[in-house]
Design a protein around this motif. Structure first.
Motif, short mmCIF file in Angstrom:
data_model
loop_
_atom_site.label_atom_id
_atom_site.label_comp_id
_atom_site.label_asym_id
_atom_site.label_seq_id
_atom_site.Cartn_x
_atom_site.Cartn_y
_atom_site.Cartn_z
N LEU A 12 37.33 45.00 35.62
CA LEU A 12 38.08 43.75 35.72
C LEU A 12 38.93 43.72 36.98
CD1 LEU A 12 39.25 43.10 32.05
CD2 LEU A 12 37.53 41.86 33.37
N ASN A 13 38.80 44.74 37.83
CA ASN A 13 39.53 44.81 39.09
C ASN A 13 39.12 43.62 39.96
OD1 ASN A 13 39.62 45.56 42.06
ND2 ASN A 13 40.93 47.14 41.14
N THR A 14 40.10 42.85 40.37
CA THR A 14 39.83 41.62 41.12
C THR A 14 39.11 41.89 42.44
OG1 THR A 14 41.77 40.61 40.11
CG2 THR A 14 40.88 39.54 42.07
N ALA A 15 39.55 42.88 43.18
CA ALA A 15 38.93 43.17 44.48
C ALA A 15 37.48 43.62 44.31
CB ALA A 15 39.73 44.24 45.22
N ALA A 16 37.23 44.48 43.35
CA ALA A 16 35.86 44.97 43.12
C ALA A 16 34.96 43.83 42.68
CB ALA A 16 35.87 46.08 42.08
N ARG A 17 35.44 42.99 41.80
CA ARG A 17 34.63 41.86 41.34
C ARG A 17 34.41 40.84 42.45
NH1 ARG A 17 34.57 41.00 35.28
NH2 ARG A 17 33.95 38.92 35.91
#
Length: 120
Positions: A36-41
């Protein structure tokens, strides 16, 4: 997308021009499902469309060029429909990403099977 398609035509090779972008798409879908990590997604979302459509343009030309007559058979193979209703369960969009993940893996398997069949 355009470079992948032109390079595929120039080299007269379809398999690697489908599988390589689909592996990137598969990895991006895995990232989207497991975190759910914003940067990874965000990175995954940037990789998914380009890699998927880079392979899709080659798949369409491969299907159209490999299938014999009748025309209805070729048209059926080329017609791919994606359902936008899968993206209704935010913020994870788990059903959509799992379908995308499965479709990416199946596309790699189908390209491999097609390549083996056409070589034989």
């Amino acid at each position: 997308m355009v470079i992948n398609r032109f390079h595929s035509d120039k080299k007269q090779e379809r398999y690697w021009h489908i599988v390589c972008p689909m592996v990137i798409c598969l990895a991006a879908n895995i990232i989207a499902v497991v975190t759910l990590n914003t940067a990874a997604r965000y990175i995954a979302m940037m990789l998914m469309p380009g890699s998927f459509y880079a392979a899709a343009t080659v798949v369409i030309s491969w299907a159209a060029g490999s299938l014999s007559q009748p025309t209805i058979k070729r048209a059926s193979a080329v017609a791919l429909i994606w359902c936008s209703y899968l993206y209704g369960s935010s913020p994870r969009y788990l059903p959509a990403f799992l379908v995308n993940l499965t479709a990416s893996a199946l596309a790699i398997l189908a390209a491999t099977a097609t390549r083996m069949y056409l070589r034989r």
